[in-house]
Write a protein that holds these residues in place. Structure first.
Motif, PDB file in Angstrom:
ATOM      1  N   GLY A 121       0.671  -1.184  -0.088  1.00 24.23           N
ATOM      2  CA  GLY A 121       0.002   0.088  -0.036  1.00 24.23           C
ATOM      3  C   GLY A 121       1.055   1.250   0.036  1.00 24.23           C
ATOM      4  N   THR A 122       2.141   1.360  -0.515  1.00 24.36           N
ATOM      5  CA  THR A 122       3.007   2.328  -0.360  1.00 24.36           C
ATOM      6  C   THR A 122       2.571   3.586  -1.145  1.00 24.36           C
ATOM      7  OG1 THR A 122       4.640   1.357  -1.800  1.00 24.36           O
ATOM      8  CG2 THR A 122       4.983   1.033   0.447  1.00 24.36           C
ATOM      9  N   THR A 123       2.254   3.169  -2.538  1.00 23.27           N
ATOM     10  CA  THR A 123       1.761   4.111  -3.381  1.00 23.27           C
ATOM     11  C   THR A 123       0.368   5.011  -2.908  1.00 23.27           C
ATOM     12  OG1 THR A 123       2.668   2.883  -5.202  1.00 23.27           O
ATOM     13  CG2 THR A 123       1.032   4.214  -5.788  1.00 23.27           C
ATOM     14  N   THR A 124      -0.653   3.917  -2.513  1.00 21.90           N
ATOM     15  CA  THR A 124      -1.611   4.629  -2.009  1.00 21.90           C
ATOM     16  C   THR A 124      -1.448   5.548  -0.759  1.00 21.90           C
ATOM     17  OG1 THR A 124      -2.711   2.521  -2.388  1.00 21.90           O
ATOM     18  CG2 THR A 124      -4.141   4.103  -0.992  1.00 21.90           C
ATOM     19  N   SER A 163       9.781   9.342  -1.849  1.00 24.49           N
ATOM     20  CA  SER A 163      10.162   8.169  -2.787  1.00 24.49           C
ATOM     21  C   SER A 163       9.480   6.803  -2.365  1.00 24.49           C
ATOM     22  CB  SER A 163      11.579   8.158  -2.875  1.00 24.49           C
ATOM     23  OG  SER A 163      12.074   7.362  -3.946  1.00 24.49           O
ATOM     24  N   ASP A 164       8.739   6.473  -3.483  1.00 21.95           N
ATOM     25  CA  ASP A 164       8.142   4.999  -3.492  1.00 21.95           C
ATOM     26  C   ASP A 164       9.294   3.985  -3.705  1.00 21.95           C
ATOM     27  OD1 ASP A 164       6.276   3.093  -3.495  1.00 21.95           O
ATOM     28  OD2 ASP A 164       4.997   4.156  -4.788  1.00 21.95           O
ATOM     29  N   ARG A 165      10.000   3.588  -2.582  1.00 21.89           N
ATOM     30  CA  ARG A 165      10.925   2.794  -2.836  1.00 21.89           C
ATOM     31  C   ARG A 165      12.383   3.464  -2.806  1.00 21.89           C
ATOM     32  NH1 ARG A 165       9.709  -1.958  -2.548  1.00 21.89           N
ATOM     33  NH2 ARG A 165       7.780  -2.773  -3.578  1.00 21.89           N
TER      34      ARG A 165
HETATM   35 MG   LIG Z   1       3.219   0.967  -5.496  1.00 18.77          MG
END
Ligand SMILES: [Mg+2]
Ligand SMILES: Nc1ncnc2c1ncn2[C@@H]1O[C@H](COP(=O)(O)OP(=O)(O)OP(=O)(O)O)[C@@H](O)[C@H]1O
Length: 216
Positions: free
Chosen positions: A17-20, A98-100
């Motif tokens: 759920g990181t992007t969300t 930063s997503d990752r």
């Molecule tokens: Mg993602």
């Protein structure tokens, strides 16, 4: 940090759920008048774009997408990402989400690696590849059980990429639970990600509150 923005890396297994959560948090910060830059790895730059093609099976490496070669590609993309995008945004005072970041390299490449090598050797080598990648001010790790993440991935319905097998994701979830071991010099905060969107959002916000000052 001084006079600059804040660099936040957000990590977790696929479907955590990181992007969300990044999108929700970015909207909240913008609503409070903060400058925000949302980005991700692999980046949208030339090396990151190539990595996405490899992960999705649209580009082929002649010897296959070995974990060691992939570690080099991710590390090269990271320097391009930092120098071409993250640092310019930080100089403008943005909160960069930063997503990752390199914790993903340490976690994914170490669990996808050739197991004839001891895990600590792989981790040491990946750290050295990323020696010049700027450290995040804080890393948020969204921890979810592999079953919950698998259900979410299936519901989302996107095609599975190279690393999205259930067995690999279960090993990854364990690696993320002990993320401090992989980046001992960094500030890592864990957020429990199994709850509802609203529950996780509240935990995410609380985790970052000490680092993100309210707009003056
Ligand atoms: Mg993602
Ligand atoms: N707390 C939650 N409860 C229920 N569904 C959720 C929750 N968080 C995310 N989802 C849903 O699960 C799916 C995966 O979420 P998301 O894309 O944010 O995960 P991700 O960690 O970014 O995955 P990836 O690493 O593959 O990009 C989406 O359809 C999203 O709407």
């Amino acid at each position: 940090m001084s006079g600059e923005g804040l660099f936040v890396a957000v990590e977790g297994i696929d479907g955590a759920g990181t992007t969300t959560q990044i999108d929700r948090y970015a909207a909240a910060l913008r609503g409070a008048g903060r400058k925000v830059h949302v980005t991700r790895e692999p980046s949208t730059g030339p090396i990151g774009t190539f990595i996405r093609e490899v992960l999705g099976g649209r580009a082929t490496l002649r010897g296959g997408p070995g974990w060691d070669l992939m570690a080099h590609l991710f590390a090269a993309d990271r320097l391009d990402h930092v120098r071409g995008e993250i640092e310019p945004a930080l100089r403008e005072g943005a909160v960069v989400l930063s997503d990752r970041y390199d914790l993903s390299s340490l976690a994914y490449q170490s669990v996808a690696s050739d197991l004839s090598l001891p895990a600590h050797e792989i981790v040491t080598w990946i750290r050295s590849l990323n020696r010049f990648a700027r450290r995040p001010d804080v890393t948020i790790v969204v921890d979810v059980t592999p079953d919950v993440a698998a259900q979410r991935r299936r519901r989302r319905g996107a095609p599975e990429d190279l690393y999205e097998t259930d067995a690999l994701q279960a090993r990854l979830a364990k690696a993320y639970l002990h993320a401090e071991v992989l980046v001992p010099a960094d500030r890592v905060v864990h957020v429990r990600g199994d709850g509802t969107l609203e529950e996780v959002e509240a935990l995410f916000r609380a985790a970052l509150a000490p680092f993100v000052e309210p707009a003056g």
